[in-house]
Design a protein around this motif. Structure first.
Motif, PDB file in Angstrom:
ATOM      1  N   SER A 114      -7.810   1.071  17.733  1.00 40.09           N
ATOM      2  CA  SER A 114      -6.841   0.115  18.283  1.00 40.09           C
ATOM      3  C   SER A 114      -5.653   0.873  18.852  1.00 40.09           C
ATOM      4  N   VAL A 115      -5.054   0.307  19.885  1.00 36.72           N
ATOM      5  CA  VAL A 115      -3.881   0.911  20.525  1.00 36.72           C
ATOM      6  C   VAL A 115      -2.811  -0.153  20.686  1.00 36.72           C
ATOM      7  N   ILE A 116      -1.611   0.148  20.218  1.00 34.85           N
ATOM      8  CA  ILE A 116      -0.458  -0.710  20.474  1.00 34.85           C
ATOM      9  C   ILE A 116       0.641   0.166  21.034  1.00 34.85           C
ATOM     10  N   MET A 117       1.178  -0.258  22.189  1.00 37.56           N
ATOM     11  CA  MET A 117       2.182   0.583  22.857  1.00 37.56           C
ATOM     12  C   MET A 117       3.355  -0.262  23.334  1.00 37.56           C
ATOM     13  N   CYS A 125       0.844  -1.192   0.000  1.00 40.32           N
ATOM     14  CA  CYS A 125       0.000   0.000   0.000  1.00 40.32           C
ATOM     15  C   CYS A 125       0.883   1.248   0.000  1.00 40.32           C
ATOM     16  N   LYS A 126       0.268   2.398  -0.252  1.00 39.83           N
ATOM     17  CA  LYS A 126       1.006   3.653  -0.178  1.00 39.83           C
ATOM     18  C   LYS A 126       1.365   3.947   1.275  1.00 39.83           C
ATOM     19  N   GLN A 127       2.582   4.445   1.479  1.00 36.96           N
ATOM     20  CA  GLN A 127       2.983   4.811   2.842  1.00 36.96           C
ATOM     21  C   GLN A 127       2.084   5.923   3.392  1.00 36.96           C
ATOM     22  N   SER A 128       1.656   6.831   2.505  1.00 34.12           N
ATOM     23  CA  SER A 128       0.788   7.928   2.956  1.00 34.12           C
ATOM     24  C   SER A 128      -0.555   7.389   3.442  1.00 34.12           C
ATOM     25  N   ASP A 129      -1.080   6.346   2.769  1.00 37.58           N
ATOM     26  CA  ASP A 129      -2.335   5.730   3.214  1.00 37.58           C
ATOM     27  C   ASP A 129      -2.158   5.066   4.575  1.00 37.58           C
ATOM     28  N   LEU A 130      -1.044   4.360   4.735  1.00 37.81           N
ATOM     29  CA  LEU A 130      -0.774   3.682   5.999  1.00 37.81           C
ATOM     30  C   LEU A 130      -0.650   4.695   7.135  1.00 37.81           C
ATOM     31  N   HIS A 131       0.094   5.757   6.897  1.00 42.16           N
ATOM     32  CA  HIS A 131       0.321   6.752   7.954  1.00 42.16           C
ATOM     33  C   HIS A 131      -0.939   7.545   8.280  1.00 42.16           C
ATOM     34  N   SER A 132      -1.849   7.654   7.318  1.00 42.17           N
ATOM     35  CA  SER A 132      -3.106   8.361   7.614  1.00 42.17           C
ATOM     36  C   SER A 132      -4.011   7.535   8.524  1.00 42.17           C
ATOM     37  N   ARG A 133      -3.739   6.247   8.637  1.00 46.70           N
ATOM     38  CA  ARG A 133      -4.548   5.375   9.481  1.00 46.70           C
ATOM     39  C   ARG A 133      -3.890   5.095  10.829  1.00 46.70           C
ATOM     40  N   ILE A 134      -2.661   5.596  10.995  1.00 48.14           N
ATOM     41  CA  ILE A 134      -1.928   5.360  12.238  1.00 48.14           C
ATOM     42  C   ILE A 134      -1.459   6.687  12.804  1.00 48.14           C
ATOM     43  N   ALA A 135      -1.794   6.964  14.043  1.00 47.03           N
ATOM     44  CA  ALA A 135      -1.282   8.140  14.755  1.00 47.03           C
ATOM     45  C   ALA A 135      -0.191   7.672  15.698  1.00 47.03           C
ATOM     46  N   PHE A 136       0.937   8.366  15.679  1.00 43.04           N
ATOM     47  CA  PHE A 136       2.111   7.923  16.435  1.00 43.04           C
ATOM     48  C   PHE A 136       2.456   8.926  17.520  1.00 43.04           C
ATOM     49  N   LEU A 137       2.716   8.423  18.720  1.00 43.09           N
ATOM     50  CA  LEU A 137       3.167   9.253  19.837  1.00 43.09           C
ATOM     51  C   LEU A 137       4.485   8.659  20.325  1.00 43.09           C
ATOM     52  N   SER A 138       5.577   9.393  20.098  1.00 45.09           N
ATOM     53  CA  SER A 138       6.895   8.868  20.456  1.00 45.09           C
ATOM     54  C   SER A 138       7.153   9.004  21.943  1.00 45.09           C
ATOM     55  N   HIS A 139       8.252   8.426  22.413  1.00 41.95           N
ATOM     56  CA  HIS A 139       8.587   8.493  23.840  1.00 41.95           C
ATOM     57  C   HIS A 139       9.001   9.900  24.252  1.00 41.95           C
ATOM     58  N   ASP A 140       9.403  10.718  23.265  1.00 44.76           N
ATOM     59  CA  ASP A 140       9.777  12.110  23.555  1.00 44.76           C
ATOM     60  C   ASP A 140       9.096  13.013  22.523  1.00 44.76           C
ATOM     61  N   PRO A 141       7.759  13.146  22.612  1.00 42.96           N
ATOM     62  CA  PRO A 141       7.023  13.885  21.581  1.00 42.96           C
ATOM     63  C   PRO A 141       7.408  15.361  21.558  1.00 42.96           C
ATOM     64  N   ASP A 142       7.404  15.935  20.373  1.00 41.65           N
ATOM     65  CA  ASP A 142       7.837  17.324  20.208  1.00 41.65           C
ATOM     66  C   ASP A 142       6.685  18.293  20.440  1.00 41.65           C
ATOM     67  N   ILE A 143       6.974  19.330  21.216  1.00 40.07           N
ATOM     68  CA  ILE A 143       6.087  20.485  21.334  1.00 40.07           C
ATOM     69  C   ILE A 143       6.693  21.567  20.449  1.00 40.07           C
ATOM     70  N   SER A 200      -7.209   5.350  12.806  1.00 41.98           N
ATOM     71  CA  SER A 200      -7.942   4.303  13.521  1.00 41.98           C
ATOM     72  C   SER A 200      -7.031   3.488  14.435  1.00 41.98           C
ATOM     73  N   VAL A 201      -5.734   3.782  14.392  1.00 41.14           N
ATOM     74  CA  VAL A 201      -4.768   3.057  15.226  1.00 41.14           C
ATOM     75  C   VAL A 201      -3.875   4.072  15.930  1.00 41.14           C
ATOM     76  N   LEU A 202      -3.659   3.875  17.227  1.00 44.15           N
ATOM     77  CA  LEU A 202      -2.708   4.683  17.987  1.00 44.15           C
ATOM     78  C   LEU A 202      -1.488   3.827  18.299  1.00 44.15           C
ATOM     79  N   VAL A 203      -0.317   4.324  17.921  1.00 40.58           N
ATOM     80  CA  VAL A 203       0.939   3.637  18.223  1.00 40.58           C
ATOM     81  C   VAL A 203       1.714   4.517  19.193  1.00 40.58           C
ATOM     82  N   LEU A 204       1.989   4.002  20.372  1.00 38.26           N
ATOM     83  CA  LEU A 204       2.605   4.791  21.438  1.00 38.26           C
ATOM     84  C   LEU A 204       3.921   4.135  21.867  1.00 38.26           C
ATOM     85  N   ASP A 205       4.986   4.905  21.818  1.00 35.73           N
ATOM     86  CA  ASP A 205       6.297   4.404  22.221  1.00 35.73           C
ATOM     87  C   ASP A 205       6.682   5.052  23.549  1.00 35.73           C
TER      88      ASP A 205
END
Length: 559
Positions: free
Chosen positions: A531-534, A410-428, A499-504
């Motif tokens: 869905s949430v995967i962390m 699939c397109k990477q842009s399609d994949l990323h539009s369905r996954i929201a990512f929160l890193s261990h050191d998120p940027d403000i 539709s998916v939250l990925v949390l590191d």
């Protein structure tokens, strides 16, 4: 040199008209200056010969001198305005293109450059390219045109002088610049590298200022910075010496040329083939022509830095993503189960040059609306497991599917539009609360923003601020608490249509109470369809709605 012109040629081609205007204006400036010198010499000599103008018409040449003086000033002023405007526009386009190339790179490729180096490549390395046109190419083109005009004049009236003009011009426009470029190329490389090191050092100082202060490393860092500054000063001094040396030899060559021209013109004068006023006029006009060589020599001394800058810029532009979309990608559903099927991942260790296995035959399924936590010690592969889902890396073996579709198809842009990512050191980001939240959804209304803020328990806090959502936050969010900053970033992820939250490591830096509150808020905020995967070190075992797996040495166990 080839890299420099291959980089600039498309930009010059797309801005031909804007670049031709300053060239024409510089030519008119040069012609006005040369004519001004020639006519002045002719007028003064003629006036002297006929006893201070007793039988010499002074009106026309003196009027022409005034007109040429004004014309030269006007043309030079407009040339400076149009030339710099054209180059600034061109470099702005180049900077945008380089940034676009850089931002499209996979984090794996981008991580090869440290922050200061990237800043240097997109600022000073591009800025130095202005010398190519303003100090070298523009005067070079004008000198070539003037050379042919002088050559034709001398060839028609004083043939032997045309040969002198060819020899002097070749030395001034070809030989001296060529030697200067060769001798300053390595020097320019060091100037750009020290400039990059200086920016990197300053950024590092800003990021680690607290540690440097506590460890009392100020003196050591001062010595390190002084070393960088002295290196920069040394190579800039070398460049100045090279430029001055080039100007020195140019003066010698031009002086020799003027002496030869005087000698030959005296021969024509003695044979009554030329009058004294015209002789002096031609001589001074030749002076004006030779003055044009100075800009080329000056620009040649700076081309070494421009060549190195072009090499460093091209390195970014030419970097290709190791992860690419296929030609005929499939469409992903908006929601879907996530499946890791016998996934393995390994890489070549850059230090040992050996193959290192991070994940081994991982099997995992996350159903729609399910919360999954991956726990395990540092270095066990938790973050890698998440990065493979985001396609920051490609699996070495096996596959990952979303809604039954292999994510590599699939397109990477399609994949990323369905996954929201929160890193261990998120940027403000520097800006307002609103601008930070709507990164995940630029069309979000205030009502949607406040609904999302309720989910992360920030609604009342922001409502009570004098400026509300328009409250300005400093860089890195230093005017927010750690818990508030983490919740703000969670709101950014939640407001997206993903539709998916990925949390590191989402609770990194939070105390036990804030950590537990975060997971409670996350359950409420995510809802039943998200869905949430962390990956986490936190104690989540007592949360019965979070399915927990343990990752150890690359092997995943159902906990």
């Amino acid at each position: 040199m080839r890299t420099l012109f291959s980089l600039l040629y498309p930009l010059y081609s797309n801005n031909k008209f804007n670049l031709c205007i300053p060239i024409v204006l510089l030519f008119m400036t040069a012609i006005s200056g040369i004519a001004l010198l020639g006519i002045s010499g002719w007028l003064l000599t003629g006036a002297y010969i006929v006893d201070i103008g007793a039988m010499f018409n002074l009106f026309m040449p003196s009027a022409l001198i005034r007109i040429l003086s004004l014309t030269k000033v006007v043309f030079r002023y407009i040339e400076k305005l149009t030339g710099h405007a054209a180059i600034f526009k061109l470099l702005s386009d180049l900077r945008g293109f380089v940034f676009g190339s850089m931002i499209k790179l996979n984090p794996k490729e981008l991580s090869k450059y440290h922050n200061g180096d990237l800043v240097s490549r997109i600022t000073s390395d591009i800025d130095i390219l202005d010398v190519v046109f303003l100090l070298f190419l523009e005067p070079f083109i004008v000198v070539i045109i003037l050379f042919f005009l002088f050559y034709l004049f001398f060839y028609c009236f004083m043939p032997i002088n045309s040969l002198v003009m060819v020899l002097i011009s070749c030395f001034a426009v070809v030989v001296i610049p060529f030697l200067l470029i060769r001798s300053t190329k390595n020097n320019g490389m060091y100037i750009q590298e020290y400039s990059s090191n200086m920016r990197g050092f300053i950024l590092e100082m800003i990021d680690s200022h607290i540690d440097i202060t506590i460890m009392q490393l100020q003196d050591a860092k001062n010595r390190e910075f002084s070393y960088i500054c002295s290196g920069m000063s040394k190579y800039r001094s070398n460049q100045s010496i090279a430029s001055a040396t080039g100007q020195y030899f140019l003066s010698i060559v031009s002086g020799i040329g003027i002496v030869i021209i005087i000698y030959l013109e005296i021969g024509y004068f003695e044979k009554n083939k030329i009058e004294a006023p015209l002789l002096i006029g031609i001589l001074l006009a030749s002076f004006g022509f030779f003055e044009m060589f100075s800009s080329i020599v000056k620009g040649s001394a700076c081309l070494g830095s421009a060549i190195k800058g072009a090499d460093r810029i091209s390195a970014i532009i030419d970097t290709k993503n190791s992860i690419k979309d296929i030609d005929d990608p499939v469409n992903l559903p908006s929601h879907g189960d996530i499946v890791y099927d016998n996934v393995s991942f390994s890489y070549i260790n850059s230090i040992t040059n050996e193959n290192s296995t991070v994940l081994h035959n991982v099997n995992l399924k996350i159903n729609i609306g399910e919360h999954v936590a991956i726990v395990g010690p540092s270095g066990s592969g938790k973050s890698t497991l998440l990065s493979l889902l985001l396609r920051m890396d490609e699996v070495s073996d096996g596959y990952i599917t979303f809604g039954g579709n292999d994510i590599r198809k699939c397109k990477q842009s399609d994949l990323h539009s369905r996954i929201a990512f929160l890193s261990h050191d998120p940027d403000i980001f520097l800006g307002t609360l609103r601008s930070n939240i709507i990164i995940g959804n630029q069309l979000a209304s205030d009502d949607l923003i406040f609904e999302t803020l309720k989910l992360v328990n920030l609604h009342d806090f922001i409502r009570n601020l004098p400026l509300g959502l328009d409250t300005f936050i400093t860089e890195t969010g230093s005017n927010l608490s750690i818990g508030q900053a983490r919740r703000l970033c969670l709101a950014r992820a939640l407001i997206s249509p993903a539709s998916v939250l990925v949390l590191d490591e989402p609770t990194s830096g939070l105390d036990r109470v804030l950590e537990q509150d975060f997971f409670i808020d996350l359950r409420q905020a995510a809802g039943k369809k998200r869905s949430v995967i962390m990956a986490t070190h936190a104690n989540v075992f007592h949360f019965h709605d979070i399915k927990t797996y343990k990752l150890n040495d690359g092997v995943l166990f159902d906990n």
